[in-house]
Design a protein around this motif. Sequence first.
Motif, mmCIF file in Angstrom:
data_model
loop_
_atom_site.group_PDB
_atom_site.id
_atom_site.type_symbol
_atom_site.label_atom_id
_atom_site.label_comp_id
_atom_site.label_asym_id
_atom_site.label_seq_id
_atom_site.Cartn_x
_atom_site.Cartn_y
_atom_site.Cartn_z
ATOM 1 N N LYS A 125 -53.601 -18.279 -12.716
ATOM 2 C CA LYS A 125 -54.660 -18.207 -11.692
ATOM 3 C C LYS A 125 -55.208 -16.775 -11.611
ATOM 4 C CE LYS A 125 -54.880 -19.185 -6.927
ATOM 5 N NZ LYS A 125 -54.124 -19.703 -5.802
ATOM 6 N N ARG A 126 -54.279 -15.823 -11.646
ATOM 7 C CA ARG A 126 -54.698 -14.413 -11.585
ATOM 8 C C ARG A 126 -55.577 -14.064 -12.774
ATOM 9 N NH1 ARG A 126 -49.663 -13.408 -9.540
ATOM 10 N NH2 ARG A 126 -48.840 -12.846 -11.577
ATOM 11 N N HIS B 181 -57.302 -16.052 -14.567
ATOM 12 C CA HIS B 181 -58.579 -16.762 -14.429
ATOM 13 C C HIS B 181 -59.515 -16.039 -13.462
ATOM 14 C CE1 HIS B 181 -61.327 -20.070 -14.014
ATOM 15 N NE2 HIS B 181 -61.182 -20.009 -12.688
ATOM 16 N N GLN B 182 -58.933 -15.568 -12.339
ATOM 17 C CA GLN B 182 -59.777 -14.868 -11.353
ATOM 18 C C GLN B 182 -60.349 -13.578 -11.930
ATOM 19 O OE1 GLN B 182 -57.211 -14.679 -8.003
ATOM 20 N NE2 GLN B 182 -58.014 -16.585 -7.113
ATOM 21 N N GLU B 183 -59.462 -12.884 -12.685
ATOM 22 C CA GLU B 183 -59.890 -11.625 -13.326
ATOM 23 C C GLU B 183 -61.053 -11.887 -14.275
ATOM 24 O OE1 GLU B 183 -59.553 -7.546 -14.064
ATOM 25 O OE2 GLU B 183 -58.796 -8.827 -12.457
ATOM 26 N N LYS C 13 -63.031 -14.407 -14.239
ATOM 27 C CA LYS C 13 -64.196 -14.841 -13.446
ATOM 28 C C LYS C 13 -64.934 -13.624 -12.867
ATOM 29 C CE LYS C 13 -65.219 -17.988 -9.714
ATOM 30 N NZ LYS C 13 -64.638 -18.687 -8.606
ATOM 31 N N ARG C 14 -64.106 -12.673 -12.393
ATOM 32 C CA ARG C 14 -64.712 -11.458 -11.807
ATOM 33 C C ARG C 14 -65.516 -10.714 -12.866
ATOM 34 N NH1 ARG C 14 -63.870 -6.546 -11.673
ATOM 35 N NH2 ARG C 14 -61.997 -6.614 -12.928
ATOM 36 N N GLU D 131 -68.655 -12.498 -13.681
ATOM 37 C CA GLU D 131 -69.563 -12.339 -12.544
ATOM 38 C C GLU D 131 -70.288 -10.984 -12.632
ATOM 39 O OE1 GLU D 131 -71.261 -13.896 -9.766
ATOM 40 O OE2 GLU D 131 -69.912 -15.330 -10.771
#
Length: 444
Positions: A372-373, A375-377, A379-380, A383
Amino acid sequence: MAATDLERFSNEEKRNLSLGGHVGFDSLPDQLVSKSVTQGFSFNILCVGETGIGKSTLMNTLFNTTFETEEASHYESAVRLRPRTYDLQESNVHLKLTIVDAVGFGDQINKDESYRPIVEYIDTQFENYLQEELKIRRSLFDYHDTRIHVCLYFITPTGHSLKSLDLVTMKKLDSKVNIIPIIAKADTISKSELHKFKIKIMSELVSNGVQIYQFPTDDEAVAEINSVMNAHLPFAVVGSTEEVKVGNKLVRARQYPWGVVQVENESHCDFVKLREMLIRVNMEDLREQTHTRHYELYRRCKLEEMGFKDTDPDSQPFSLQETYETKRKEFLGELQRKEEEMRQMFVNKVKETEAELKEKERELHEKFEHLKRIHQEEKRKVEEKRRELEEEMNAFNRRKVAVETLQSQSLQATSQQPLKKDKDKKNFFSLPSAYSITTGRYVN
Ligand code: GTP
Ligand code: MG
């Protein structure tokens, strides 16, 4: 009857009374004979001796018939017991005769275990009888009793001494069966050698503690003949079913270039002695000894092994009922203990599995969090890139608008001043043709 009367009566000496006339119970022995004749008899002989020693020939000679015979090969991997049962009849007496051959005896390179199949066979017959006896609905009356009544042990006529295989086998069998040792093919050994050989065999049997069957001497009717015959053991026998003419009589004999060996001639061999002792005089004693000595021993050991006993630790009589109750209690206690053990084992197993599952869940959760981490990284980052791109697109659009404005203005001006140079025009309108995402720049 009062208890004291009963006690006095049972303690009293038995009184002899004379009968006033004939009652009839003197026919009891005749009744017994008649019953036995109707019922028939069974007799089981075990023949142990090396392959080709003359077992089948001797059986045929003894019973004056031809039993099924099959020559054994010398390549049996182990000793095998082969029982064959026959129904014989003499006058009105029926005999169910079983002859058991120990096939392949003495043929294996390693003979250490040769006795084992024989012992097992004898024990199995005892066990079968015991099981029948222990049944609630017993049918011992018509039960085919296969317990071995006699073991004829065939000794090779070497003239030397017994082989260790003979001693070991007889020692293993002597508490289970009546052993009658016989010297086979006695026509192949000289008279003086035979005499010495017999003495040697008997002394070896005694020094090795081998108990052979002794013809009983407690019955007056046969005491004399039996004690004489005991001194002739082991019998030296010759077997043959071939009939040869001697004088003007046909006799069973073996014919050689130098003469004839007559099977039933007592100066030639002990065949007649063996037949007398085995069949005509002691067959019933062999059957009885099997039941009262050998089977009794087997039964006692087996019942003791099962936990039955006649007396308790204080030497007081212990009934079957008490033994059963004690055994039942022991069994139930053991069952409960086992149940508790199983339950505990199950609980432990469940706990272990639960802990394993929890550990697995924790690992999975950690893995999930890690992914999850990441993936968020990602995604960031995407973005951010998108924002940069948008900014650049906006800047581009602004520049494009500016350029278009300038272009339209310059077009207007050109229409007023057509002499403007081509070179200047080109420089002014040279715009980037593409935007590279990897470098984040415009390229021409
Ligand atoms: P397997 O069942 O094959 O182990 O043999 P066996 O022990 O039953 O021996 P069998 O009676 O088949 O005899 C084997 C051979 O020995 C035959 O050729 C018989 O004729 C011979 N034979 C049997 N008895 C005597 C005997 O008393 N003296 C001699 N010299 N030969 C015998
Ligand atoms: Mg045979």
